[in-house]
Design a protein around this motif. Structure first.
Motif, short mmCIF file in Angstrom:
data_model
loop_
_atom_site.label_atom_id
_atom_site.label_comp_id
_atom_site.label_asym_id
_atom_site.label_seq_id
_atom_site.Cartn_x
_atom_site.Cartn_y
_atom_site.Cartn_z
N ARG A 285 -4.80 2.83 3.23
CA ARG A 285 -5.34 2.44 1.91
C ARG A 285 -6.84 2.23 1.97
O ARG A 285 -7.59 2.62 1.07
N THR A 286 -7.29 1.57 3.03
CA THR A 286 -8.71 1.24 3.18
C THR A 286 -9.57 2.51 3.17
O THR A 286 -10.54 2.62 2.42
N TYR A 287 -9.19 3.46 4.02
CA TYR A 287 -10.02 4.66 4.13
C TYR A 287 -9.99 5.48 2.84
O TYR A 287 -11.01 6.01 2.42
N GLU A 288 -8.82 5.53 2.21
CA GLU A 288 -8.75 6.32 0.97
C GLU A 288 -9.63 5.71 -0.12
O GLU A 288 -10.24 6.43 -0.89
N GLY B 192 -12.94 7.06 -0.13
CA GLY B 192 -13.06 8.50 -0.34
C GLY B 192 -12.83 9.32 0.92
O GLY B 192 -13.23 10.48 0.98
N LEU B 193 -12.21 8.72 1.92
CA LEU B 193 -12.05 9.40 3.20
C LEU B 193 -10.60 9.72 3.49
O LEU B 193 -9.71 8.94 3.16
N GLN B 194 -10.37 10.86 4.16
CA GLN B 194 -9.08 11.08 4.77
C GLN B 194 -9.21 10.77 6.26
O GLN B 194 -9.99 11.42 6.95
N ALA B 195 -8.52 9.76 6.73
CA ALA B 195 -8.55 9.42 8.15
C ALA B 195 -7.13 9.59 8.67
O ALA B 195 -6.20 8.94 8.19
N GLY C 138 -2.29 7.41 -1.69
CA GLY C 138 -2.39 7.37 -3.15
C GLY C 138 -2.18 6.00 -3.74
O GLY C 138 -2.48 4.99 -3.11
N GLU C 139 -1.62 5.98 -4.92
CA GLU C 139 -1.54 4.73 -5.69
C GLU C 139 -0.21 4.01 -5.48
O GLU C 139 0.11 3.08 -6.21
N ARG C 140 0.58 4.44 -4.50
CA ARG C 140 1.93 3.87 -4.41
C ARG C 140 1.89 2.36 -4.12
O ARG C 140 0.98 1.86 -3.48
N GLU C 141 2.92 1.71 -4.62
CA GLU C 141 3.07 0.26 -4.39
C GLU C 141 3.73 0.07 -3.03
O GLU C 141 4.60 0.85 -2.65
N ILE C 142 3.33 -0.96 -2.32
CA ILE C 142 4.01 -1.22 -1.06
C ILE C 142 4.21 -2.72 -0.90
O ILE C 142 3.33 -3.51 -1.24
N ASP C 143 5.38 -3.08 -0.43
CA ASP C 143 5.64 -4.48 -0.12
C ASP C 143 5.40 -4.65 1.39
O ASP C 143 6.17 -4.16 2.21
N TYR C 144 4.32 -5.33 1.71
CA TYR C 144 3.94 -5.46 3.13
C TYR C 144 4.96 -6.28 3.93
O TYR C 144 4.95 -6.26 5.15
N ASN C 145 5.81 -7.03 3.23
CA ASN C 145 6.83 -7.79 3.97
C ASN C 145 8.06 -6.95 4.29
O ASN C 145 8.92 -7.39 5.04
N GLU D 31 11.27 -1.95 6.26
CA GLU D 31 11.69 -0.56 5.99
C GLU D 31 10.55 0.23 5.35
O GLU D 31 10.27 1.35 5.74
N GLN D 32 9.90 -0.37 4.35
CA GLN D 32 8.84 0.37 3.64
C GLN D 32 7.68 0.71 4.58
O GLN D 32 7.17 1.82 4.56
N CYS D 33 7.26 -0.25 5.40
CA CYS D 33 6.12 0.00 6.29
C CYS D 33 6.51 1.02 7.36
O CYS D 33 5.73 1.92 7.70
N GLN D 34 7.74 0.90 7.86
CA GLN D 34 8.23 1.84 8.87
C GLN D 34 8.28 3.27 8.30
O GLN D 34 7.90 4.24 8.97
N ALA D 35 8.69 3.37 7.03
CA ALA D 35 8.79 4.70 6.41
C ALA D 35 7.40 5.34 6.31
O ALA D 35 7.26 6.55 6.52
N VAL D 36 6.40 4.54 5.99
CA VAL D 36 5.04 5.10 5.89
C VAL D 36 4.57 5.55 7.27
O VAL D 36 4.02 6.64 7.44
N LEU D 37 4.83 4.72 8.29
CA LEU D 37 4.45 5.12 9.65
C LEU D 37 5.09 6.46 10.01
O LEU D 37 4.43 7.36 10.50
#
Ligand code: ATP
Ligand code: MG
Length: 450
Positions: free
Chosen positions: A183-186, A189-192, A233-240, A243-249
């Motif tokens: 999220r930070t890099y995007e 304006g960067l793709q990291a 992008g603009e997707r919502e994420i629950d940092y707690n 499953e959601q964080c693992q799926a992004v990884l």
């Protein structure tokens, strides 16, 4: 800000010491001045962008539930003797003695300090999970400082440290960091691209570096082209949510992407040939899980649910805040200068008065200026008595993404011109419409100062 009152020491000539475009443009745009090898003064324009980047980093860390604090830059060598790194760290560590002959050092990173704070104040597993971070100056006596802020000796870095009861919890912290970094890099304006990396002197098994693709990058990188299609992008994420964080990884690290240190030719060759890319990249961040390495060495334990003391699992996570200025410019410039992404631009809009001293033009510029400042946007108004060509060249060089040009002729028809730095396209509109348009453009990019 009125340019006549600002301190913007732009250079006409190309500085001969700069080998890469970002270094050249930062010097020419009056953003930095070298004070000694790899050590820079941050002039007002550079300082402003540095703060913008820093604030995005803070916002995204705080959003992920991580807690900002500040450590000293000077540390006692004793802590580093405890962890066993004092002798091992080598020539990159700047060592000194105070008047009492005590060994001190300028922090190159801060695992020891954070572990020390943790062990002094946290006793129970009930206080976990905990992630503390800082954004602070670091010093590494790099053998070859070069490319301006890209490889400095003194540099500004976000470093965060997670403390968790179990390996699973610590891996969730790792994943949380990965998401927050995307999220930070995007936002800048960067793709990291997260790439599997080598852990080096910090130690540990799991680590990814984030690389911005650029010809001038110092790392050779190997990746599956498909990975460049991914955006958070603009997707919502629950940092707690584990499953959601693992799926992004999984989404962002399942395709082949490695730096030269961990590159595996046989694995790479399993990627279909037309998707195999070899390129260069700039490392703008790195995340690590290293288990109990520091907590064991330094006795950082908590009382577990079973009442027994247990060593915490840790990781550390860095972002090269000052290096990011260079990386962003490498990724976004043209022959005339920098093109700042909206998220980090030092000023939101440039106002160019084509005829300073003309009553109508002056009044229209003042009105625009006031409209922007009234809504909390920062215009840079070129109110100098200069040729239009010189004013345009300065605006292009310093890279504000939007420019409004005001002249007596347009004003007779009630219009000003709004120009995109990126595309060069100009559109005539009323001053009110121009203000509306700029407000609309920046709505998603407002950065509150942390
Ligand atoms: P490098 O491999 O480029 O020397 P590193 O892996 O030693 O970097 P880390 O300890 O991972 O660096 O530090 C976190 C981040 O700090 C890096 O990803 C990078 O963006 C930034 N960084 C590291 N060294 C420097 C430097 N000398 N100048 C500017 N930024 C740096
Ligand atoms: Mg690194």
């Amino acid at each position: 800000m009125r340019l006549s009152r600002y301190f913007l020491p732009v250079l006409k000539e190309n500085p001969s010491e700069a080998q890469i475009v970002s270094h050249r443009l930062m010097l020419r745009a009056g953003m930095i001045k070298q004070q000694s090898a790899g050590i820079y003064s941050w002039l007002p324009l550079g300082f402003k962008v540095l703060r913008k980047i820093e604030n995005i980093v803070h916002q995204e860390q705080i959003r992920a539930g991580h807690i900002p604090m500040q450590m000293p830059t000077l540390q006692s060598a004793d802590l580093w003797r405890e962890s066993g790194r004092y002798d091992g760290y080598g020539e990159e560590m700047l060592r000194m003695q105070d008047r009492h002959g005590r060994d001190m050092l300028f922090s190159p990173t801060a695992e020891e300090l954070f572990t020390d704070v943790f062990r002094a104040h946290v006793n129970s597993y009930k206080d976990l999970p905990l992630t503390l971070y800082q954004i602070q100056w670091k010093f590494r006596d790099e053998i070859r400082p070069r490319f301006g802020v890209m490889r400095g000796r003194e540099f500004y870095m976000k470093d965060g440290y997670n403390f968790d009861l179990t390996k699973e919890d610590a891996l969730h912290a790792y994943n949380r960091h990965l998401v927050s970094y995307l999220r930070t890099y995007e936002r800048m304006g960067l793709q990291a691209i997260p790439m599997r990396a080598d852990s080096g002197p910090i130690g540990g098994d799991d680590t990814h570096e984030f690389l911005v693709l650029a010809e001038t990058g110092e790392s050779e990188v190997f990746y599956d082209r498909e990975i460049t299609d991914l955006t958070f992008g603009e997707r919502e994420i629950d940092y707690n949510s584990v499953e959601q964080c693992q799926a992004v990884l999984e989404e962002f690290t399942s395709r082949y992407a490695r730096t030269d240190e961990t590159h595996d030719e046989a694995l790479f060759n399993e990627v279909p040939e037309e998707r195999r890319c070899v390129a260069r990249g700039i490392e703008v961040g790195q995340i690590f899980y290293f288990g109990t390495k520091y907590s064991e060495a330094m006795g950082a334990k908590v009382q577990g649910p079973d009442g027994k003391p247990t060593e915490v699992h840790m990781g550390s996570h860095g972002i090269g805040v000052s290096r990011l200025l260079g990386a962003i410019i490498e990724a976004s410039h043209d022959d005339n200068g920098i093109i700042w992404p909206e998220g980090v631009t030092p000023f939101h809009v440039g106002i160019v008065n084509l005829k300073q001293g003309d009553e109508a033009a002056d009044a229209a510029c003042e009105a625009l200026y006031n409209s922007f400042t009234a809504v909390g946007l920062e215009p840079l108004y070129d109110d100098r008595k200069e040729r239009a060509g010189g004013k345009f060249a300065t605006m292009d060089l310093i890279g504000l993404p939007w420019r409004i040009t005001v002249g007596p002729r347009g004003l007779k028809n009630g219009v000003v011109e709004l120009t995109s730095r990126r595309t060069g396209e100009s559109v005539e509109m009323t001053p009110e419409q121009a203000v509306e348009k700029i407000i609309e453009i920046y709505a998603p990019h407002r950065v509150n100062v942390f």
